[in-house]
Design an enzyme around this catalytic site. Structure first.
Site, short mmCIF file in Angstrom:
data_model
loop_
_atom_site.label_atom_id
_atom_site.label_comp_id
_atom_site.label_asym_id
_atom_site.label_seq_id
_atom_site.Cartn_x
_atom_site.Cartn_y
_atom_site.Cartn_z
N ASP A 88 -73.72 -35.08 91.67
CA ASP A 88 -72.14 -35.20 92.19
C ASP A 88 -71.57 -34.03 91.67
OD1 ASP A 88 -69.04 -36.69 91.47
OD2 ASP A 88 -70.14 -36.90 93.58
N ASP A 477 -65.58 -34.59 137.69
CA ASP A 477 -66.85 -35.25 137.63
C ASP A 477 -67.00 -35.74 139.00
OD1 ASP A 477 -69.12 -35.74 136.54
OD2 ASP A 477 -68.47 -36.06 134.64
N GLY A 503 -65.21 -34.66 142.44
CA GLY A 503 -65.99 -33.50 142.94
C GLY A 503 -67.26 -33.09 142.39
N ASP A 504 -68.06 -32.28 142.82
CA ASP A 504 -69.42 -31.82 142.55
C ASP A 504 -69.23 -30.29 141.94
OD1 ASP A 504 -71.87 -30.76 142.24
OD2 ASP A 504 -72.71 -32.03 143.51
N PHE A 505 -69.28 -29.92 140.88
CA PHE A 505 -68.98 -28.44 140.34
C PHE A 505 -70.10 -27.40 140.91
CE2 PHE A 505 -70.49 -30.40 136.29
CZ PHE A 505 -71.64 -30.03 136.31
N ARG A 520 -72.13 -29.94 126.52
CA ARG A 520 -73.34 -30.52 126.70
C ARG A 520 -74.17 -30.17 128.24
NH1 ARG A 520 -71.13 -34.06 122.85
NH2 ARG A 520 -72.47 -33.99 120.88
#
Length: 616
Positions: A88, A477, A503-505, A520
């Site tokens: 410790d 997204d 939406g679709d990036f 991610r």
């Protein structure tokens, strides 16, 4: 002092380190010690005021950590390891013991107290030697402490906050880590540097010399505990075979006692035996406990998944303790099967068992009950229902490619409503765990608007708006994701600074923002897809705007070792890979982002921030 013969005294023994500290593990591994890691569950709640000195508190804490592991392993296996090492480390100034900071303000208070002053770093160490006789555990404890004096430079407020914003102080006693960025705060060190890192290796080796040299019975403190029946015939460590200095070698009685306590003494296969530390004979290789745990690891994972699927942890969070028969009734399962599953969960450290029944550990309450803020229940279910099948076909994926294995699956994880929600729960739990660290890893206060591309349930967006009061965040997204985000909004914590846009990036126009976030996302795609997305972000981002990328970054080495979780997932993915900082920096700079900075956001994630340059 030659260290190899000293460490060699333990090579034929089953040694356990009762600590999860990666720094202690690294120090002892580099010294050549072979050991298992079994983190202690001892609750560090000793009354500091009851100890005459800070180091007495550190020694007692180290001892209790080691004893808890020895008792638990003995209870589980009816045998204990030969040696358990507990440690410790504490930071003290003016008699005040500084713990790990609870938040940034606490870290600032600690570092301000240390600023420009000398302070002491104490590490208490306990070496617990175990023996099992007639199924009873007896121990001998040797303990010591090491003190190192550290002097901080006079540091500006700006430098202190820059260090705090790196995230490094949050899991360090005293709020700094001398072996990393915290080294820039230190003017000088008097004493053992490794003691400040977390383990006084030099003093430890000297102690081994004392313990394993010809007899000095007073060198080892005999400790009797009320919960461990005393065994008066327990041998002194140096009292075997007359004046032999190796306590692993002795007459039949002592040798058998050690073998029962310490593990498997079977003969090694031909060609695998080596010479012992005294060069007098052959010895078997160390007991491969870690490898055996790895081989059995899939069984433990499946037991965890089944317990989650049957809502065991939910039942025990609402009403505990409960007997196995009561739990079986609530989860609609057999009493025999339920009791066995519960006992496995106890062995895994997920449940506690008493005469009154079973109850969740704190870990299970926080992370395995399905309704907790930091629940990983969804991740466990997604791993069970999706990844388990993929890894069942791992051999096919390795032989023919991941697409061959995934092609056999009839359903994509986000096609049905059930699978879609399960996937979102998994991502929500994982993101919530790291969101605050990602939000604070680098200073984002200059931005007033942000767009989280593929931001799913908005967990990162919430952390960002909590940390930066002027910031508005748009979560962008797929429509089938956005339609379910209301299921994940915490009650009483709504904010008009977070909006959700479907939406679709890769196809649709991106919302306008000062800062674009990719968390991610990039590791799942090959370079051409990454470049397509970065090109779209670059075209939308104005000069002076930024891009924030959260990924696990590979070390910049000729042969870099990736993170284990990401590497395992890539085994069954059809595309994507991990990248090093030069690779990410090259991709970002190629699309007009300069001044790329890196900060760590925990063991599994790094954060990079690039600034959009003006076009030439």
């Amino acid at each position: 002092m030659v260290l190899s013969p000293v460490i060699g005294k333990l090579l034929r023994k089953r040694v356990v380190l009762a600590s999860a500290s990666p720094r202690r593990r690294e120090i002892l591994s580099h010294a050549g010690l072979r050991f298992e890691v079994v983190p202690s569950r001892f609750k560090e709640k000793l009354d500091k005021a009851s100890f005459p000195t800070p180091y007495a508190y550190a020694i007692e804490t180290a001892k209790q950590k080691a004893l808890e592991v020895a008792r638990r392993m003995h209870q589980k296996d009816l045998r204990a390891p030969d040696v358990v090492i507990g440690a410790d480390t504490i930071v003290t100034i003016g008699g005040l013991i500084l713990e790990k900071p609870v938040d940034k303000q606490d870290a600032y208070r600690m570092l301000s107290r240390l600023n420009g002053k000398e302070h002491s770093v104490f590490t208490g160490v306990a070496i617990v030697h175990c023996c099992t006789t007639d199924a009873q555990l007896d121990v001998e404890v040797s303990e010591f402490h090491e003190e190192t004096t550290v002097k901080f430079s006079e540091l500006s407020e700006e430098l202190l906050w820059e260090y705090i914003d790196s995230g490094e102080p949050m899991d360090k006693a005293g709020g700094y880590g001398i072996q990393a960025l915290g080294g820039m705060l230190v003017e000088h060190v008097r004493g053992d540097f490794l003691n400040v890192v977390g383990f006084p290796l030099n003093h430890f080796c000297k102690k081994l010399v004392e313990l394993y040299s010809p007899p000095h019975r007073e060198d080892v403190q005999r400790v009797k505990h009320d919960s461990i029946p005393p065994v008066d015939t327990f041998e002194n460590l140096s009292d075997v075979e007359g004046s032999s200095s190796d306590p692993a070698r002795g007459h039949d009685g002592g040798g058998r006692g050690r073998a029962e306590a310490g593990g498997d003494r079977r003969q090694a296969p031909a060609g695998t035996r080596g010479t012992d530390s005294n060069g007098t004979g052959e010895s078997p290789p160390p007991f491969p406990a870690g490898l055996l745990e790895l081989i059995d690891g899939f069984k433990a994972s499946k037991a965890l998944f089944v317990a989650c699927k049957l809502n065991v942890f939910d039942v025990l969070k609402d009403d505990a303790p409960l007997k196995a028969v009561d739990i079986a009734g609530r989860i609609d399962a057999s009493v025999c099967g339920t009791e066995r599953l519960l006992d496995v969960c106890v062995a895994l450290g997920l449940l506690e068992k008493t005469d009154r029944g079973y109850r969740n550990t704190e870990l299970a309450d926080v992370h395995l009950a399905s309704d907790g803020e930091y629940s990983l229940h969804g991740l466990a279910m997604h791993s069970n229902d999706h990844f388990w099948d993929l890894f069942t076909d791992l051999e096919l994926a390795v032989r023919e490619g991941a697409s061959a294995a995934s092609g056999r699956k009839a359903e994509d994880p986000v096609q049905s409503r059930h699978k879609k929600l399960q996937f979102m729960r998994a991502m929500h739990g994982l993101t919530t765990l790291t969101a605050r660290r990602v939000a604070t890893a680098l200073d984002l206060s200059r931005f007033t608007s942000a767009c989280d591309l593929g931001g799913c349930t908005g967990a990162l967006a919430r952390a960002l708006t909590q940390e930066y009061p002027r910031l508005k965040v748009t979560v962008f997204d797929l429509p089938e994701v956005i339609e379910h985000v209301t299921c994940f909004q915490p009650e009483g914590r709504q904010t008009d600074r977070i909006s959700f846009m479907p939406g679709d990036f890769l196809k649709d126009d991106l919302p306008e923002a000062d800062l674009y976030i990719l968390s991610r996302i990039l590791h799942e795609w090959p370079d051409d897809k990454v470049c397509e997305l970065l090109s779209r972000v670059s075209g939308r981002c104005k000069p002076g705007g930024g891009i924030l990328v959260a990924e696990k970054v590979l070390e910049d080495k000729p042969v870099a070792r990736g993170s284990l979780p990401a590497s395992l997932n890539l085994l069954v993915r059809t595309q994507g890979r991990e990248r090093s900082l030069p690779e990410y920096r090259g991709l970002l700079e190629r699309h007009g982002f300069r001044d790329v900075r890196l900060a760590h956001a925990g063991d599994r994630l790094d954060v990079m921030l690039g600034t959009r340059a003006s076009p030439p």
